[in-house]
Design a protein around this motif. Structure first.
Motif, mmCIF file in Angstrom:
data_model
loop_
_atom_site.group_PDB
_atom_site.id
_atom_site.type_symbol
_atom_site.label_atom_id
_atom_site.label_comp_id
_atom_site.label_asym_id
_atom_site.label_seq_id
_atom_site.Cartn_x
_atom_site.Cartn_y
_atom_site.Cartn_z
ATOM 1 N N SER A 152 0.857 -1.227 -0.065
ATOM 2 C CA SER A 152 0.025 -0.052 0.034
ATOM 3 C C SER A 152 1.001 1.297 -0.167
ATOM 4 N N ILE A 153 0.307 2.429 -0.602
ATOM 5 C CA ILE A 153 1.201 3.430 -0.604
ATOM 6 C C ILE A 153 1.362 4.064 0.819
ATOM 7 N N THR A 154 0.255 3.881 1.768
ATOM 8 C CA THR A 154 0.376 4.445 2.937
ATOM 9 C C THR A 154 1.075 3.297 3.926
ATOM 10 N N GLN A 155 1.756 2.197 3.597
ATOM 11 C CA GLN A 155 2.601 1.533 4.380
ATOM 12 C C GLN A 155 3.763 2.222 4.804
ATOM 13 N N ALA A 156 3.759 2.396 6.081
ATOM 14 C CA ALA A 156 5.115 3.238 6.383
ATOM 15 C C ALA A 156 6.372 2.449 6.450
ATOM 16 N N TRP A 157 6.477 1.140 6.579
ATOM 17 C CA TRP A 157 7.590 0.337 6.725
ATOM 18 C C TRP A 157 7.631 -0.690 6.018
ATOM 19 N N LEU A 158 8.753 -1.405 6.007
ATOM 20 C CA LEU A 158 9.047 -2.677 4.815
ATOM 21 C C LEU A 158 9.535 -3.937 6.066
ATOM 22 N N PRO A 159 9.055 -5.061 5.971
ATOM 23 C CA PRO A 159 9.487 -6.176 6.897
ATOM 24 C C PRO A 159 10.926 -6.702 6.224
ATOM 25 N N LEU A 160 11.718 -5.784 6.213
ATOM 26 C CA LEU A 160 13.131 -6.341 5.497
ATOM 27 C C LEU A 160 13.946 -7.143 6.660
ATOM 28 N N GLY A 161 13.599 -7.157 7.982
ATOM 29 C CA GLY A 161 14.272 -8.012 8.808
ATOM 30 C C GLY A 161 13.503 -9.524 8.667
ATOM 31 N N ASP A 162 12.435 -9.477 8.064
ATOM 32 C CA ASP A 162 11.842 -10.828 7.993
ATOM 33 C C ASP A 162 12.420 -12.227 7.559
ATOM 34 N N GLU A 163 12.650 -13.186 8.089
ATOM 35 C CA GLU A 163 13.339 -14.277 7.565
ATOM 36 C C GLU A 163 12.910 -14.752 6.290
ATOM 37 N N ALA A 164 11.620 -14.618 6.010
ATOM 38 C CA ALA A 164 11.081 -15.128 4.608
ATOM 39 C C ALA A 164 11.710 -14.201 3.593
ATOM 40 N N VAL A 165 11.987 -12.949 3.992
ATOM 41 C CA VAL A 165 12.607 -11.916 2.896
ATOM 42 C C VAL A 165 14.078 -12.682 2.498
ATOM 43 N N PHE A 166 14.718 -12.767 3.683
ATOM 44 C CA PHE A 166 16.146 -13.371 3.562
ATOM 45 C C PHE A 166 16.244 -14.776 2.739
ATOM 46 N N GLU A 167 15.175 -15.524 2.865
ATOM 47 C CA GLU A 167 15.035 -16.784 2.406
ATOM 48 C C GLU A 167 14.836 -16.689 1.031
ATOM 49 N N LEU A 168 13.704 -15.812 0.700
ATOM 50 C CA LEU A 168 13.827 -15.615 -0.621
ATOM 51 C C LEU A 168 14.928 -15.011 -1.589
ATOM 52 N N ILE A 169 15.540 -14.075 -0.862
ATOM 53 C CA ILE A 169 16.694 -13.710 -1.635
ATOM 54 C C ILE A 169 17.895 -14.888 -1.798
ATOM 55 N N LEU A 170 18.022 -15.602 -0.950
ATOM 56 C CA LEU A 170 18.977 -16.711 -0.841
ATOM 57 C C LEU A 170 18.555 -17.661 -2.173
ATOM 58 N N GLN A 171 17.313 -17.911 -2.074
ATOM 59 C CA GLN A 171 16.741 -18.867 -3.301
ATOM 60 C C GLN A 171 16.782 -18.458 -4.389
ATOM 61 N N THR A 172 16.695 -16.988 -4.639
ATOM 62 C CA THR A 172 16.970 -16.147 -5.923
ATOM 63 C C THR A 172 18.345 -16.462 -6.301
ATOM 64 N N VAL A 173 19.284 -16.219 -5.345
ATOM 65 C CA VAL A 173 20.686 -16.362 -5.819
ATOM 66 C C VAL A 173 21.203 -17.576 -5.952
#
Length: 258
Positions: A152-173
């Protein structure tokens, strides 16, 4: 007219996300695309998006600065993930060039301004033409538009510390290197057999200088193998585009808190 002034801060947020996409998104971020074209395309695309969205009325304060930074990070991260997947083509070209003897003759990529392997650049040009042929650039623009349904455009933060985000990046690499190996293995495998044959010839006929014969032979065999494996390569390119769009969708879902 006065009503549009109230929605102007929200339009700037849309423009920030779109232009950030164009900074890293493949095909739109290349240096040989004029900057005026990228700025104009980003502005008019953001304007069309803003006219088709229900923009909130926002005030320019401290929280607005956080929203601008969030929009910028969304565009940069998603475009960077897409570029990482397509970088598998350049990595595969590096594997092939090393076996062919072309690794010493890198060229300057006019799209990124950095050195890239010759065969990798050759594959990358074919991949970009295929991306245009299958309307992949339209799908990437659709991804920018529908990103507001997930983030959403009004979402003020991103869950960059979420382990699912790190797992997705590692799977992408991991998938990037795996696809690069799949792209390069037909040519690299044939060149390995050529090296074995040259070793046997060197033992059987010591008078023959295999270093003089081997280099043009490997180059010729490589080009013949590339010609016969173009159908397989195009199929892998198509799978690569599907993976790129799927990864962009997955990352947007995670960043949106889904």
């Amino acid at each position: 007219m006065l009503e549009w002034i109230n929605y102007f801060p929200a339009f700037l947020l849309v423009l920030t996300r779109v232009t950030a996409f164009f900074v890293t998104l493949p095909l739109f971020s290349y240096r040989n695309v004029p900057t005026t074209f990228k700025v104009g395309l980003g502005f008019f695309f953001a304007l069309v998006m803003a006219l088709s969205m229900d923009l909130p009325v926002l005030g320019i304060d401290g929280s607005y600065i956080l929203l601008v930074l969030k929009e910028m990070m969304v565009g940069l991260l998603i475009g960077l993930v897409a570029y990482m997947i397509l970088a598998a083509i350049q990595i595969a070209g590096g594997f092939i060039d090393f076996q062919m003897g072309f690794a010493i003759a890198n060229v300057i990529d006019p799209q990124t301004g950095i050195q890239s392997p010759i065969i990798g650049q050759f594959f990358y040009m074919f991949a970009m033409l295929l991306l245009l042929a299958v309307n992949g650039h339209h799908l990437m623009l659709d991804g920018i538009y529908y990103s507001y349904e997930l983030i959403s455009i009004t979402q003020a933060w991103l869950p960059l510390g979420d382990e699912a985000v790190f797992e997705l990046i590692l799977q992408t690499v991991t998938k990037m290197f795996l696809i690069a190996l799949q792209l390069a293995i037909p040519i690299v495998g044939v060149l390995f057999l050529v090296d074995v044959a040259l070793g046997i010839v060197a033992r059987a006929v010591p008078q023959l200088n295999v270093f003089v014969v081997g280099l043009p032979l490997k180059i010729g065999v490589s080009f013949i193998t590339i010609i016969f494996s173009l159908t397989i390569l195009f199929t892998l390119f198509y799978k690569l585009f599907e993976l790129m769009l799927h990864t962009m969708r997955s990352l947007m879902d995670l960043l949106g808190g889904g």
